[in-house]
Design an enzyme around this catalytic site. Structure first.
Site, PDB file in Angstrom:
ATOM      1  N   ASN A 183       0.372  18.791 -20.057  1.00 31.04           N
ATOM      2  CA  ASN A 183       0.085  17.810 -21.105  1.00 31.04           C
ATOM      3  C   ASN A 183       0.012  18.430 -22.495  1.00 31.04           C
ATOM      4  O   ASN A 183      -0.510  17.796 -23.424  1.00 31.04           O
ATOM      5  CB  ASN A 183      -1.236  17.093 -20.790  1.00 31.04           C
ATOM      6  CG  ASN A 183      -1.112  16.178 -19.589  1.00 31.04           C
ATOM      7  OD1 ASN A 183      -0.186  15.389 -19.496  1.00 31.04           O
ATOM      8  ND2 ASN A 183      -2.034  16.311 -18.653  1.00 31.04           N
TER       9      ASN A 183
ATOM     10  N   ARG B 115      -2.322  21.717 -13.443  1.00 26.65           N
ATOM     11  CA  ARG B 115      -1.324  20.716 -13.820  1.00 26.65           C
ATOM     12  C   ARG B 115      -1.598  20.107 -15.194  1.00 26.65           C
ATOM     13  O   ARG B 115      -0.677  19.642 -15.872  1.00 26.65           O
ATOM     14  CB  ARG B 115      -1.236  19.609 -12.767  1.00 26.65           C
ATOM     15  CG  ARG B 115      -0.154  18.592 -13.090  1.00 26.65           C
ATOM     16  CD  ARG B 115       0.164  17.662 -11.945  1.00 26.65           C
ATOM     17  NE  ARG B 115       1.201  16.706 -12.338  1.00 26.65           N
ATOM     18  CZ  ARG B 115       1.824  15.882 -11.521  1.00 26.65           C
ATOM     19  NH1 ARG B 115       1.527  15.894 -10.226  1.00 26.65           N
ATOM     20  NH2 ARG B 115       2.739  15.052 -11.963  1.00 26.65           N
TER      21      ARG B 115
ATOM     22  N   ARG C 244       0.809  -1.238   0.000  1.00 28.22           N
ATOM     23  CA  ARG C 244       0.000   0.000   0.000  1.00 28.22           C
ATOM     24  C   ARG C 244       0.836   1.280   0.000  1.00 28.22           C
ATOM     25  O   ARG C 244       0.343   2.351   0.343  1.00 28.22           O
ATOM     26  CB  ARG C 244      -0.988   0.010   1.167  1.00 28.22           C
ATOM     27  CG  ARG C 244      -1.997  -1.124   1.134  1.00 28.22           C
ATOM     28  CD  ARG C 244      -3.086  -0.933   2.173  1.00 28.22           C
ATOM     29  NE  ARG C 244      -4.090  -1.968   2.072  1.00 28.22           N
ATOM     30  CZ  ARG C 244      -4.074  -3.115   2.769  1.00 28.22           C
ATOM     31  NH1 ARG C 244      -3.085  -3.341   3.617  1.00 28.22           N
ATOM     32  NH2 ARG C 244      -5.032  -3.999   2.622  1.00 28.22           N
TER      33      ARG C 244
ATOM     34  N   GLU D 184      -3.678  16.902 -10.624  1.00 27.25           N
ATOM     35  CA  GLU D 184      -4.151  17.310 -11.941  1.00 27.25           C
ATOM     36  C   GLU D 184      -5.658  17.596 -11.973  1.00 27.25           C
ATOM     37  O   GLU D 184      -6.387  17.155 -12.856  1.00 27.25           O
ATOM     38  CB  GLU D 184      -3.798  16.245 -12.988  1.00 27.25           C
ATOM     39  CG  GLU D 184      -3.762  16.798 -14.409  1.00 27.25           C
ATOM     40  CD  GLU D 184      -3.158  15.818 -15.403  1.00 27.25           C
ATOM     41  OE1 GLU D 184      -3.896  15.359 -16.284  1.00 27.25           O
ATOM     42  OE2 GLU D 184      -1.958  15.530 -15.286  1.00 27.25           O
TER      43      GLU D 184
ATOM     44  N   HIS E 111       8.900   8.825 -26.819  1.00 27.16           N
ATOM     45  CA  HIS E 111       7.838   9.647 -26.247  1.00 27.16           C
ATOM     46  C   HIS E 111       8.011  11.120 -26.606  1.00 27.16           C
ATOM     47  O   HIS E 111       7.065  11.790 -27.036  1.00 27.16           O
ATOM     48  CB  HIS E 111       7.821   9.475 -24.729  1.00 27.16           C
ATOM     49  CG  HIS E 111       6.888  10.400 -24.016  1.00 27.16           C
ATOM     50  ND1 HIS E 111       5.516  10.333 -24.145  1.00 27.16           N
ATOM     51  CD2 HIS E 111       7.126  11.443 -23.170  1.00 27.16           C
ATOM     52  CE1 HIS E 111       4.950  11.273 -23.407  1.00 27.16           C
ATOM     53  NE2 HIS E 111       5.902  11.960 -22.814  1.00 27.16           N
TER      54      HIS E 111
ATOM     55  N   LYS F  20       7.955  23.024 -13.332  1.00 25.53           N
ATOM     56  CA  LYS F  20       7.098  21.887 -13.000  1.00 25.53           C
ATOM     57  C   LYS F  20       6.820  21.808 -11.506  1.00 25.53           C
ATOM     58  O   LYS F  20       5.691  21.548 -11.092  1.00 25.53           O
ATOM     59  CB  LYS F  20       7.718  20.575 -13.477  1.00 25.53           C
ATOM     60  CG  LYS F  20       6.776  19.394 -13.220  1.00 25.53           C
ATOM     61  CD  LYS F  20       7.095  18.174 -14.025  1.00 25.53           C
ATOM     62  CE  LYS F  20       5.984  17.149 -13.864  1.00 25.53           C
ATOM     63  NZ  LYS F  20       6.249  15.915 -14.652  1.00 25.53           N
TER      64      LYS F  20
ATOM     65  N   HIS G 242       0.234  10.887 -27.155  1.00 30.86           N
ATOM     66  CA  HIS G 242      -0.087   9.561 -26.633  1.00 30.86           C
ATOM     67  C   HIS G 242      -0.858   8.744 -27.661  1.00 30.86           C
ATOM     68  O   HIS G 242      -0.660   7.519 -27.777  1.00 30.86           O
ATOM     69  CB  HIS G 242      -0.897   9.685 -25.345  1.00 30.86           C
ATOM     70  CG  HIS G 242      -0.096  10.117 -24.171  1.00 30.86           C
ATOM     71  ND1 HIS G 242      -0.667  10.468 -22.961  1.00 30.86           N
ATOM     72  CD2 HIS G 242       1.243  10.266 -23.991  1.00 30.86           C
ATOM     73  CE1 HIS G 242       0.275  10.809 -22.111  1.00 30.86           C
ATOM     74  NE2 HIS G 242       1.446  10.702 -22.705  1.00 30.86           N
TER      75      HIS G 242
ATOM     76  N   HIS H 203       0.481  16.215 -25.470  1.00 29.84           N
ATOM     77  CA  HIS H 203       0.459  14.830 -25.025  1.00 29.84           C
ATOM     78  C   HIS H 203      -0.792  14.074 -25.459  1.00 29.84           C
ATOM     79  O   HIS H 203      -0.721  12.857 -25.671  1.00 29.84           O
ATOM     80  CB  HIS H 203       0.616  14.756 -23.506  1.00 29.84           C
ATOM     81  CG  HIS H 203       2.005  15.036 -23.029  1.00 29.84           C
ATOM     82  ND1 HIS H 203       2.655  16.233 -23.266  1.00 29.84           N
ATOM     83  CD2 HIS H 203       2.889  14.267 -22.334  1.00 29.84           C
ATOM     84  CE1 HIS H 203       3.862  16.186 -22.721  1.00 29.84           C
ATOM     85  NE2 HIS H 203       4.027  15.010 -22.166  1.00 29.84           N
TER      86      HIS H 203
ATOM     87  N   GLU I 132      10.285  18.149 -24.143  1.00 23.96           N
ATOM     88  CA  GLU I 132       9.611  18.517 -22.892  1.00 23.96           C
ATOM     89  C   GLU I 132      10.118  19.860 -22.372  1.00 23.96           C
ATOM     90  O   GLU I 132       9.366  20.614 -21.751  1.00 23.96           O
ATOM     91  CB  GLU I 132       9.830  17.423 -21.843  1.00 23.96           C
ATOM     92  CG  GLU I 132       9.195  16.077 -22.180  1.00 23.96           C
ATOM     93  CD  GLU I 132       7.685  16.048 -21.976  1.00 23.96           C
ATOM     94  OE1 GLU I 132       7.089  17.092 -21.631  1.00 23.96           O
ATOM     95  OE2 GLU I 132       7.100  14.969 -22.165  1.00 23.96           O
TER      96      GLU I 132
ATOM     97  N   LYS J 225       3.765  11.242 -10.866  1.00 22.89           N
ATOM     98  CA  LYS J 225       2.933  10.427 -11.751  1.00 22.89           C
ATOM     99  C   LYS J 225       3.643   9.106 -12.014  1.00 22.89           C
ATOM    100  O   LYS J 225       4.791   9.093 -12.480  1.00 22.89           O
ATOM    101  CB  LYS J 225       2.679  11.143 -13.073  1.00 22.89           C
ATOM    102  CG  LYS J 225       1.557  12.161 -13.045  1.00 22.89           C
ATOM    103  CD  LYS J 225       1.279  12.632 -14.460  1.00 22.89           C
ATOM    104  CE  LYS J 225       0.091  13.566 -14.523  1.00 22.89           C
ATOM    105  NZ  LYS J 225      -0.182  13.994 -15.918  1.00 22.89           N
TER     106      LYS J 225
END
Length: 359
Positions: free
Chosen positions: A242, A238, A118, A234, A262, A224, A249, A245, A182, A140
């Protein structure tokens, strides 16, 4: 060395940026490590940097796990192999995982740390430019699914980020350029002055000039860290991180996480976002040309590989995590240095952009 901090209350953590940090790992990380520490790396990075990191951690017992390199290994199977090793070695919930590698290693190791008993501590030791400026910061963590990138994951913050700029010396030029994508993103969404700096210093970045690299990494991390401190999960600002992205993606998924890196997919995605912004937000066409020019100066793609269709990309975009109530939301540009997350665009304009880029 430069130190920045991600301000998250009792979960705040430092980002260390500089040369020769692997050898100083024990001094810098201190009590953030435990007597049960597992380094997770891959078959490319480990031969270069595992021994240096072990020397930097010489006074504590450390085990290592080496996994295969590549986005295609960012899977539940790889996650299971990490958790299996932790169980086999009887690691308890006070253990620490150390991610030594690029974005794939950081994401899957962080997700293993989020899941194991956990939630246990982990440290990011990013060895690619993309990871140092983006994926290692912010918590993330995820693995991919064949139907979508990063669809299985959790928000789980590291306890420290150790970015040794010496590791960039062995980074292939193509991966360095992918990281620059990025970096460009931060200028576009939040920092027009930094975008201008990049226009004048891109050649230095590509030459790996130490001063240029250190400045670009520090400014990117500062941008960031500020955004993550305001919106960790997010729910608002935030999502601006993206930019490019949602398009990117979809491209990566359509290519089965192969062919393109990427950062390359994100670069093309930013070119697509700039094109749609001209139609939607009033983003000046001349500024869109500046975006394309900088991406091209960085030797990044601004067009798509053959074989992708408009319908295919649109379908893959529909599962984007920013969607609300079935409605796609995109990060678009209002001006350089100012972006917005919006669903206020015409579907016809989006389809027109997709058609332009898919031919």
């Amino acid at each position: 060395m430069e130190r920045l901090d991600v301000a998250l209350g009792d979960r705040a953590y430092p980002i260390y940026i500089g040369a020769g940090l692997l050898q100083r790992a024990r001094d810098l990380l201190g009590a953030r490590l435990s007597e049960q520490t597992l380094i997770v790396s891959n078959t490319v990075v480990a031969p270069w940097y595992r021994e240096q990191l072990l020397e930097g951690l010489s006074d504590i017992p450390v085990r290592t796990l080496i996994i295969e390199d590549g986005e295609q290994h960012k899977t539940l199977e790889t996650l299971n192999s990490i958790i299996t090793r932790l169980l086999e070695q009887r690691f308890n919930r006070t253990c620490t995982l150390v991610a030594l590698g690029g974005g794939v290693i950081g994401d899957v190791t962080g997700f293993a740390a989020a899941c194991y008993q956990r939630g246990v501590n982990y440290v990011q030791v990013p060895t690619t430019l993309l990871a140092q400026v983006d994926s290692a910061v912010g918590g993330k963590t995820a693995v991919n699914h064949r139907l979508g990138k990063n669809m299985i994951g959790a928000f789980h913050q590291p306890v420290a980020v150790l970015s040794d700029t010496d590791t960039l010396a062995t980074l292939p030029a193509r991966e360095l350029r992918a990281g620059v994508a990025e970096i460009i993103k931060y200028g576009l969404i939040n920092d027009a002055e930094f975008f201008g700096w990049l226009e004048h210093n891109m050649d230095g970045l590509l030459r790996r000039d130490p001063a240029c690299l250190t400045h670009a990494i520090a400014v990117s991390c500062r941008n960031k860290a500020s955004i993550v401190a305001r919106d960790e999960r997010e729910d608002g600002v935030r999502a601006l991180l993206n930019l490019g992205h949602t398009f990117g993606h979809a491209i990566e998924t359509a290519l089965n996480y192969q062919i393109w890196l990427h950062g390359e997919a994100v670069a093309a995605g930013m070119a697509m976002a700039a094109h749609l912004s001209v139609q939607t937000t009033g983003f000046p066409a001349a500024e869109a040309r500046r975006v394309n020019a900088l991406l091209q100066q960085a030797e990044l793609p601004t067009t798509l590989p053959d074989g992708l269709s408009c319908a295919q990309l649109r379908e893959l975009m529909s599962v984007d995590k920013k969607a609300r109530h079935g409605q796609l939301r995109l990060v678009l540009l209002e001006e350089i240095g100012k972006a917005v997350v919006t669903a206020d665009f015409e579907e016809a304009d989006l389809e027109a952009t997709l058609r332009v880029f898919t031919g």
